[in-house]
Design a protein around this motif. Structure first.
Motif, short mmCIF file in Angstrom:
data_model
loop_
_atom_site.label_atom_id
_atom_site.label_comp_id
_atom_site.label_asym_id
_atom_site.label_seq_id
_atom_site.Cartn_x
_atom_site.Cartn_y
_atom_site.Cartn_z
N ALA A 57 0.82 -1.21 0.00
CA ALA A 57 0.00 0.00 0.00
C ALA A 57 0.85 1.26 0.00
CB ALA A 57 -0.94 0.00 1.21
N TRP A 60 -0.24 4.50 -1.70
CA TRP A 60 -1.16 5.36 -0.95
C TRP A 60 -0.40 6.21 0.06
CZ3 TRP A 60 -6.04 6.43 -2.08
CH2 TRP A 60 -6.77 5.54 -2.88
N ASP A 61 0.50 5.55 0.81
CA ASP A 61 1.26 6.25 1.84
C ASP A 61 2.46 5.38 2.19
OD1 ASP A 61 2.25 7.63 4.05
OD2 ASP A 61 0.26 7.99 4.92
N SER A 70 -12.51 6.77 1.01
CA SER A 70 -12.06 7.23 -0.29
C SER A 70 -11.99 8.75 -0.31
CB SER A 70 -13.03 6.75 -1.38
OG SER A 70 -12.74 7.37 -2.61
N VAL A 81 -8.93 3.77 1.11
CA VAL A 81 -7.50 3.60 1.30
C VAL A 81 -7.24 2.35 2.13
CG1 VAL A 81 -5.40 4.65 2.22
CG2 VAL A 81 -7.20 6.10 1.24
N ASP A 196 4.04 9.60 -2.81
CA ASP A 196 2.83 8.80 -2.66
C ASP A 196 1.61 9.71 -2.77
OD1 ASP A 196 2.67 10.17 -0.20
OD2 ASP A 196 3.67 8.56 0.88
N ARG A 197 0.43 9.13 -2.50
CA ARG A 197 -0.81 9.88 -2.57
C ARG A 197 -1.12 10.63 -1.28
NH1 ARG A 197 -4.48 5.06 -5.40
NH2 ARG A 197 -3.32 5.03 -7.39
N ALA A 198 -0.26 10.49 -0.27
CA ALA A 198 -0.49 11.14 1.02
C ALA A 198 0.19 12.50 1.11
CB ALA A 198 0.01 10.24 2.15
#
Length: 276
Positions: A57, A60-61, A70, A81, A196-198
């Motif tokens: 994962a 994502w982070d 989401s 997530v 990442d997406r964080a």
């Protein structure tokens, strides 16, 4: 009778002790497991050719995190997530105070600021653990890393190494072999990609040293040491396994995401038809 019974018990115990000692001696004499040695390429170095993918994962982070809703409400559980144990060695990222504030701002505005959403090149090391495969094409003078996301391509120069001619999304990579490990040293980044997406981010001072080390026929250890004095107080490291895609027809497919985001990025420029 008592003497005979006691003698028998002592003899049995003694025999058992001898057996235990003997077995222990046998175990201690076993040789240590040998480190995995990958098949060799024509130039004698480990053969890393193939299609690889991370299964975690981290996209994502990269830090440890709980599952969460989401960021897009209408996607519900499909866009939620997943929890992750994190890939950062030692726990939290060593942000400078002002950089940590920016990271939190990035997270709060991630739907507007995350470059992945707009199909920009993912940068390094993010490209390695996106939920897309990548292919290693290995030669003696160059190693190519071909990523499915946005068709991103990295060239690792094993010979004729130079400094980056200009800053870019994927940086400029020079490589070398250290035993079983391919070591890739990359500099020359712009400051536009994220980890990442964080909202974890870097500056244009980013320096990444990656190690690709085969540990079995179909797995590889990936390690990346990150140095960026503008953002972090010290260097830090991430690590994770990579897995070979072993399907009979495994291949890198097209994911030309530019056309998927045209309306998102430029829809506001579309002329509305005149009302009659």
């Amino acid at each position: 009778m008592r003497l005979r019974i006691g003698t028998w018990i002592w003899a049995a115990a003694l025999a058992a002790g001898i057996v235990v000692v003997g077995v222990s001696a046998v175990f201690t004499q076993q040789p240590a497991p040998r480190a995995y040695r990958a098949p060799r390429a024509p130039d004698g170095h480990p053969n890393l050719n193939g299609i690889w993918q991370a299964i975690n994962a981290a996209h994502w982070d990269i830090e440890a995190h709980s599952a969460g809703p989401s960021p897009v409400r209408d996607l519900g559980a499909a866009g939620a997530v997943p929890a992750g144990l994190g890939v950062v060695e030692g726990g939290e990222l060593p942000y400078r105070p002002e950089a940590l504030a920016k990271k939190k701002e990035n997270f709060a505005n991630r739907l507007k600021l995350d470059p992945e959403i707009k199909c920009y090149l993912p940068g390094v090391p993010r490209a390695t653990y996106q939920p897309f495969p990548f292919q290693i094409i290995q030669g003696s003078e160059h190693v190519m890393l071909v990523h499915e996301f946005a068709g991103a391509v990295r060239t690792v120069y094993m010979t004729n190494q130079t400094e980056a001619p200009a800053d870019s999304w994927m940086g400029w990579s020079n490589g070398r072999w250290e035993g079983e490990s391919l070591v890739v040293d990359t500099r020359g980044f712009n400051d536009l990609s994220w980890f990442d997406r964080a909202g974890n981010f870097h500056s244009d001072a980013l320096h990444v040293v990656e190690r690709f080390t085969p540990r079995s026929a179909d797995t590889m250890l990936y390690e990346a040491t990150i140095e960026d004095p503008k953002v972090f107080t010290r260097p830090w490291k991430m690590s994770m396994p990579l897995y070979r895609r072993v399907e009979a027809n495994a291949q890198i497919l097209e994911f030309r995401c530019v056309e998927f985001v045209e309306d998102l990025m430029y829809g506001h420029l579309r002329k509305e038809p005149r009302k009659q």
